[in-house]
Write an enzyme that holds these catalytic residues in place. Structure first.
Site, PDB file in Angstrom:
ATOM      1  N   GLU A   1      -8.284 -22.193 -13.736  1.00 10.26           N
ATOM      2  CA  GLU A   1      -7.576 -21.030 -13.992  1.00 10.26           C
ATOM      3  C   GLU A   1      -6.506 -20.587 -13.176  1.00 10.26           C
ATOM      4  O   GLU A   1      -6.672 -21.115 -11.846  1.00 10.26           O
ATOM      5  CB  GLU A   1      -8.754 -19.816 -13.907  1.00 10.26           C
TER       6      GLU A   1
ATOM      7  N   CYS B   1     -11.210 -15.028 -16.267  1.00 12.58           N
ATOM      8  CA  CYS B   1     -10.869 -13.792 -16.880  1.00 12.58           C
ATOM      9  C   CYS B   1      -9.287 -13.776 -17.242  1.00 12.58           C
ATOM     10  O   CYS B   1      -9.026 -13.138 -18.093  1.00 12.58           O
ATOM     11  CB  CYS B   1     -10.938 -12.806 -15.590  1.00 12.58           C
TER      12      CYS B   1
ATOM     13  N   ASN C   1     -15.241 -15.183 -22.613  1.00 14.16           N
ATOM     14  CA  ASN C   1     -15.444 -15.531 -21.296  1.00 14.16           C
ATOM     15  C   ASN C   1     -16.353 -14.301 -20.611  1.00 14.16           C
ATOM     16  O   ASN C   1     -15.822 -13.263 -20.390  1.00 14.16           O
ATOM     17  CB  ASN C   1     -14.118 -15.629 -20.379  1.00 14.16           C
ATOM     18  N   GLU C   2     -17.830 -14.578 -20.224  1.00 12.93           N
ATOM     19  CA  GLU C   2     -18.278 -13.718 -19.726  1.00 12.93           C
ATOM     20  C   GLU C   2     -18.095 -12.266 -19.905  1.00 12.93           C
ATOM     21  O   GLU C   2     -18.326 -11.269 -19.151  1.00 12.93           O
ATOM     22  CB  GLU C   2     -18.474 -13.828 -18.080  1.00 12.93           C
TER      23      GLU C   2
END
Ligand code: AHR
Length: 662
Positions: free
Chosen positions: A49, A260, A390-391
């Site tokens: 990321e 994120c 994503n989560e």
């Protein structure tokens, strides 16, 4: 918890049962078929990321910072289009600079500068290069090496009648020229100019200077400087030393672009893959959710190419048409900031997801396959995995959108393994709801995330033993214990033996985050620290590497035995069916040496001369930029016998790799 508890299914593999044409358990005797099971061949991979300046200023080898004049106060209050640039007019020259947006190269890259050189001075007592121009200081300076080549490119548009002569140089902090070239503007339209700079001296904090040497006015944008020596010499490529650290791990996959960063800080900030392909001047730059700027120069083409270059499968994670629940900083009030794409935009969004699969795998005569081919890659990238979400907070709005995307991808591309999401923690509301949704839809794989204490990892080694083997498999997509000391790494190692033991249901795993630039970090616990010249791998890196390069695809449950009540001691044994090697991993999180028993008697073809690699030290040992090699694995020869006791050192991971005769 929505998954029913069932005992681990042990698959008995007989010699000759094989998934890739190689006899699997060559070293096994006929009389003692043993407890063994196939495990995922993709178990250990990487999570990448752009956090902690991992991409821009890090892995992405671009030396110019704010190359397209797109920095803005919406990213950082003090930032603006001229951040990291300085207007200069040496030699008593004078002129003007302005930031414009009226006629950009591409609409997605709106800002550029206009320089007007009104007077080029050369007064007595001035010995340097005179002119009107700009200077870029890079990401805390540009590292240049004598005799190596640096590829310069920029776009310019001549705004006055006659060509303007430009001097482009690399300078040290005293303003001395280390490399230079001359270029003359040649068009009243935007045109790309290129040159190669070869410095005569090495310098770690050089600047790039562009000076007009004749009067006139011109526009300038996308000023780029790359070392020619990127990883595998790819243009628009990666910093070779950092990329090599990843290649050395032999990861089975790379997840990107987050985290994120994938779902973004609000809808406008969602990572849209189509914004990240094409020439660098075509990329849509944007705010990085971690408080800085993404050029998207390291975009989807570069990610896929890098995966191919190191033999890793690409694992893109696309937003599930919702933004991060912490958008706008709402983690402070329980993550209520999830924004969702309006339903009337969903068809376009779903098409965007389908287009990615065509771009990666489609034939060259398909719309998106043709774009991949035009970028230089006619062959398919062999995309197998696609993450959706994503989560995320599992809200009804999320569920609705996830179901739409999931159904469309499944219908059009049944060959793609879709990975769903189960929240940001090892349990709790989103975890429960994420799993329930996955079970209802029969999503092939679910992404779990957890960051917690080393003690949690030691106490929870049996987490996956009881997972239902008949529902979704697991991708442990982000995990780490809080810290980069040896004790953290060894706790993770113990947990990784449990991932191997459960490698029939845990298909993929990746430690997170991967990179952190010293003094530019937003997340404290990371795998590899670096600055502009050095790389500082953590003990956690070495643990990940020791597992990844020693992965297997068959797990044996009874080759190594230990005191089962002692959770500080963890073991696993696997075989790599391609090489036939048997690999033992022995972990001791305790303060004293502990014995395990190894029984290789069921293997008939072992070669006794093997190797042991040990990572050990004091629990608080760590690597620092001053002592980069404080904690490193050490490999020595080790002779094995059919059965032996092995003393596992305190606070250690040991890998014993045993070759077998073909
Ligand atoms: O790994 C850092 C962050 O942790 C990721 O971006 C996010 O998915 C998680 O919360």
């Amino acid at each position: 918890m929505c998954k029913s508890l069932k005992p681990v299914a042990i698959i008995l593999l007989a010699a000759g049962l094989c998934c890739c044409g190689v006899p699997v358990i060559q070293a096994q005797t006929k009389k003692s078929a043993m407890a063994a099971k196939k495990i995922s061949p993709d178990l250990f991979g990487l999570f990448f990321e752009d956090i902690n300046y991992a991409a821009d200023g890090g892995l992405y080898a671009e030396l110019v910072q704010n190359r397209s004049f797109e920095y803005s106060p919406t990213e950082r209050k003090e930032w603006h289009p001229l951040s990291y640039w300085e207007y200069i007019s040496p030699g008593y020259s004078y002129g003007k600079i302005s930031v414009e947006t009226s006629a950009p190269i591409t609409a997605g890259n709106p800002h550029y500068i206009v320089l007007k050189a009104e007077h080029i001075g050369k007064e007595v007592k001035y010995t340097g290069e005179s002119g009107v121009g700009i200077k870029n200081t890079g990401f805390a300076g540009m590292v240049i090496r004598a005799g190596e080549k640096y590829n310069l490119s920029f776009f310019a548009r001549q705004l006055s009648e006659t060509p303007i002569g430009l001097n482009v140089s690399l300078q040290n902090t005293k303003g001395e020229i280390l490399a230079e070239t001359s270029i003359s503007t040649a068009s009243k339209n935007w045109q790309k100019y290129t040159a190669v700079l070869m410095p005569t001296q090495s310098f770690d904090t050089a600047s790039l200077v562009i000076l007009a040497k004749s009067t006139g006015m011109f526009a300038l944008d996308v000023v780029s400087l790359f070392p020619e020596k990127t990883f595998k010499n790819r243009p628009n490529g990666l910093r070779a030393d950092l990329a090599q650290m990843l290649a050395d791990m032999k990861p089975k996959f790379i997840r990107f672009p987050g985290g994120c960063l994938s779902h973004g800080d609000g809808l406008e900030n969602m990572y849209r893959w189509k914004n990240t392909i094409g020439g660098i001047e075509e990329r849509v730059e944007q705010r990085n959710i971690w408080g800085y700027h993404q050029t998207t120069g390291l975009g989807y083409y570069e990610y896929f190419q890098f995966c191919e270059d190191i033999g890793a499968k690409p694992l893109p994670v696309l937003p599930a048409a919702v933004s991060c629940q912490n958008s706008g900083g709402t983690w402070r009030v329980g993550g209520t900031g999830q924004k969702v794409l309006p339903l009337n935009e969903m068809q376009d969004y779903i098409q965007e997801v389908l287009d990615l699969i065509e771009w990666a795998n489609g034939p060259v005569n398909s719309t998106w396959g043709a774009k991949r081919a035009a970028a230089g890659h006619a062959a398919s990238f062999n995309l197998q995995y696609v993450g959706i979400g994503n989560e995320d907070k599992i809200t009804p709005e999320f569920e609705e959108r996830f179901k739409m995307i999931y159904a469309a991808v499944k219908a059009k591309h049944p060959e793609i393994i879709i990975i769903g999401t189960a929240g940001p923690g090892p349990d709790g509301d989103d975890y429960e709801k994420g799993w329930k949704l996955a079970n209802n839809l029969a999503v092939p794989v679910i992404d779990e995330h957890y960051y917690t204490s080393p003690e949690w990892f030691i106490s929870n080694q049996h987490r996956y033993d009881s997972y239902n083997r008949n529902t979704s498999a697991v991708y442990l997509g982000e995990y780490a214990s809080w810290g980069n000391k040896l004790r953290n790494a060894i706790a993770e190692a113990a947990y990784m033996t449990a991932l191997e033991r459960n490698g029939d249901i845990v298909k993929l795993s990746s430690y997170a985050p991967l990179f952190a630039k010293n003094n530019f970090t937003q997340w404290k616990t990371d795998m590899i620290f670096f600055d502009n010249t050095k790389v500082c791998p953590t003990p956690n890196y070495y643990v990940q590497k020791m597992f990844a390069v020693n992965a297997g695809d068959i797990y044996f449950s009874n080759v190594v035995t230990k005191d089962n009540k002692d959770s500080a001691l963890a073991v696993s044994s696997v075989q790599d069916s391609r090489t036939g090697d048997i690999i033992l991993k022995l972990v001791n999180y305790g303060q004293a040496t502990k014995n395990v028993k190894v029984n290789l008697s069921r293997f008939t073809k072992i070669i006794p001369e093997s190797e042991q690699t040990i990572l050990t030290g004091t629990p608080d040992a760590e690597n620092t930029f001053e002592h980069i090699s404080n904690v490193v694995p050490v490999t020595t020869p080790y002779r094995v016998s059919k059965s032996f006791d092995y003393p596992v050192p305190a606070m250690s991971l040991t890998v014993i790799r045993i070759k077998t005769k073909k």
